[in-house]
Design a protein around this motif. Structure first.
Motif, short mmCIF file in Angstrom:
data_model
loop_
_atom_site.label_atom_id
_atom_site.label_comp_id
_atom_site.label_asym_id
_atom_site.label_seq_id
_atom_site.Cartn_x
_atom_site.Cartn_y
_atom_site.Cartn_z
N ALA A 1 -24.59 15.24 -20.17
CA ALA A 1 -25.71 14.28 -20.11
C ALA A 1 -26.57 14.59 -21.34
CB ALA A 1 -26.47 14.42 -18.79
N SER A 2 -27.89 14.57 -21.19
CA SER A 2 -28.72 15.09 -22.29
C SER A 2 -29.45 16.33 -21.79
CB SER A 2 -29.69 14.02 -22.79
OG SER A 2 -29.01 13.14 -23.69
N LEU A 3 -28.66 17.17 -21.12
CA LEU A 3 -29.16 18.46 -20.62
C LEU A 3 -28.58 19.54 -21.54
CD1 LEU A 3 -28.68 17.46 -16.94
CD2 LEU A 3 -30.91 17.94 -17.98
N PHE A 4 -29.38 19.87 -22.55
CA PHE A 4 -28.96 20.74 -23.64
C PHE A 4 -29.44 22.17 -23.41
CE2 PHE A 4 -27.50 17.98 -27.23
CZ PHE A 4 -27.72 16.74 -26.65
N PRO A 5 -28.81 23.15 -24.09
CA PRO A 5 -29.31 24.52 -23.98
C PRO A 5 -30.81 24.59 -24.31
CG PRO A 5 -27.23 24.48 -25.18
CD PRO A 5 -27.62 23.05 -24.97
N GLN A 6 -31.54 25.41 -23.58
CA GLN A 6 -32.98 25.62 -23.78
C GLN A 6 -33.84 24.35 -23.58
OE1 GLN A 6 -31.03 27.35 -26.51
NE2 GLN A 6 -30.98 28.92 -24.93
N SER A 7 -33.27 23.29 -23.06
CA SER A 7 -34.12 22.09 -22.86
C SER A 7 -34.81 22.18 -21.50
CB SER A 7 -33.28 20.81 -22.96
OG SER A 7 -32.31 20.76 -21.92
N PRO A 8 -36.07 21.69 -21.43
CA PRO A 8 -36.85 21.83 -20.18
C PRO A 8 -36.16 21.15 -18.98
CG PRO A 8 -38.09 20.59 -21.86
CD PRO A 8 -36.85 21.07 -22.51
N GLY A 9 -35.40 20.08 -19.25
CA GLY A 9 -34.77 19.33 -18.16
C GLY A 9 -33.78 20.14 -17.34
N LEU A 10 -33.34 21.27 -17.89
CA LEU A 10 -32.38 22.11 -17.15
C LEU A 10 -33.01 22.57 -15.83
CD1 LEU A 10 -30.98 24.42 -19.99
CD2 LEU A 10 -29.80 22.50 -18.91
N LYS A 11 -34.36 22.67 -15.83
CA LYS A 11 -35.05 23.16 -14.63
C LYS A 11 -35.50 22.03 -13.69
CE LYS A 11 -37.06 27.27 -16.90
NZ LYS A 11 -37.11 26.81 -18.34
N GLU A 12 -35.30 20.79 -14.11
CA GLU A 12 -35.80 19.66 -13.31
C GLU A 12 -35.09 19.60 -11.95
OE1 GLU A 12 -38.38 17.58 -13.85
OE2 GLU A 12 -37.93 17.01 -11.76
N ASP A 13 -35.89 19.70 -10.89
CA ASP A 13 -35.25 19.69 -9.57
C ASP A 13 -35.89 18.66 -8.63
OD1 ASP A 13 -36.94 22.70 -8.27
OD2 ASP A 13 -37.69 20.78 -9.03
#
Ligand code: 6PG
Length: 232
Positions: free
Chosen positions: A149-161
């Motif tokens: 998707a656009s879930l890249f390393p170190q991107s804030p969206g990785l934590k979006e829950d």
């Protein structure tokens, strides 16, 4: 528990395209045999173009079936839909030939906030589970850095829950992207991870062997069925 999923290796690009189209159309047919509509989230980038081209070239589904298919996007660049960077624009170069329904993620005229608000409203049309859209099928690609998707390393969206869709800054690109979150991806009824090229297969094999820090690893958190369809 890492739910790795199934792996299908194609011996040529032509076979990989045919396999991908056959699995996508079978998933749509199965869904429509039980439900009035089928909701799919597409990834962008270059990989799926050959698959979209083949999907419209062959009569995989009837007009009536395509009319019940709703195409959403997994992610999008913040550009005009006419830009050659636009995932929606690139997909519609092929898929607009189908009598399906299309829901673009980003509209440059609306800007970020209004595009987010509109897409969140559009996503309400998808059957919900735990107050998030439950897609029948999500097509994922993977970047050379293991993003999906656009879930890249170190991107804030990785934590979006919580949110189904966000706009966030991608450190490695120094640009913003719009993307579905992992909670939505990981509750889809089916995920196809479609890859081609040795460098991506190398990452897939690393993931097969051990826990990694690649963002796509997070897709393995989901207990939903996933199939890797790949060719060299
Ligand atoms: C995007 C995609 C992205 C894509 C990978 C692979 O907007 O770029 O949705 O997640 O799947 O970047 O891109 P390629 O298929 O071009 O290698």
């Amino acid at each position: 528990m890492r739910n790795l999923g199934n792996f299908i290796s194609a011996s040529s690009k032509a076979e990989w395209i045919d396999l991908s189209c056959a699995l996508i159309s079978a998933c749509i047919e199965d869904t429509l045999s039980e439900e009035p509509a089928c909701y799919i989230a597409l990834s962008g980038g270059n990989t799926p173009k050959a698959i979209f081209e083949s999907l419209i070239a062959k009569e995989f589904l009837s007009t009536e079936q395509w009319q019940k298919v709703h195409f959403f996007w997994v992610d999008e660049r913040l550009v005009e839909q006419s830009s050659d960077e636009s995932n929606y624009g690139n997909a519609l170069n092929y898929l607009s030939a189908l009598p399906a329904h299309f829901y673009p993620m980003y509209n440059a005229e609306l800007g970020e906030a209004a595009s987010l608000e509109k897409y969140r409203k559009d996503l309400q049309q998808v059957p919900q589970f735990d107050q998030l859209p439950e897609f029948d099928l999500v097509l994922l690609g993977m970047g050379e850095d293991g993003h999906t998707a656009s879930l890249f390393p170190q991107s804030p969206g990785l934590k979006e829950d919580k949110e189904a869709v966000i706009i966030h800054e991608i450190p490695s690109l120094q640009k913003k992207r719009m993307t579905l979150s992992f909670p939505v991806i990981n509750q889809a009824k089916e995920i196809f991870i479609i890859l081609n090229g040795a460098s991506k297969i190398k990452i897939m094999q690393e993931i097969l062997e051990k826990q990694t820090a690649y963002p796509i690893e997070r897709v393995l958190d989901g207990t939903n069925p996933k199939t890797w369809i790949y060719c060299n």
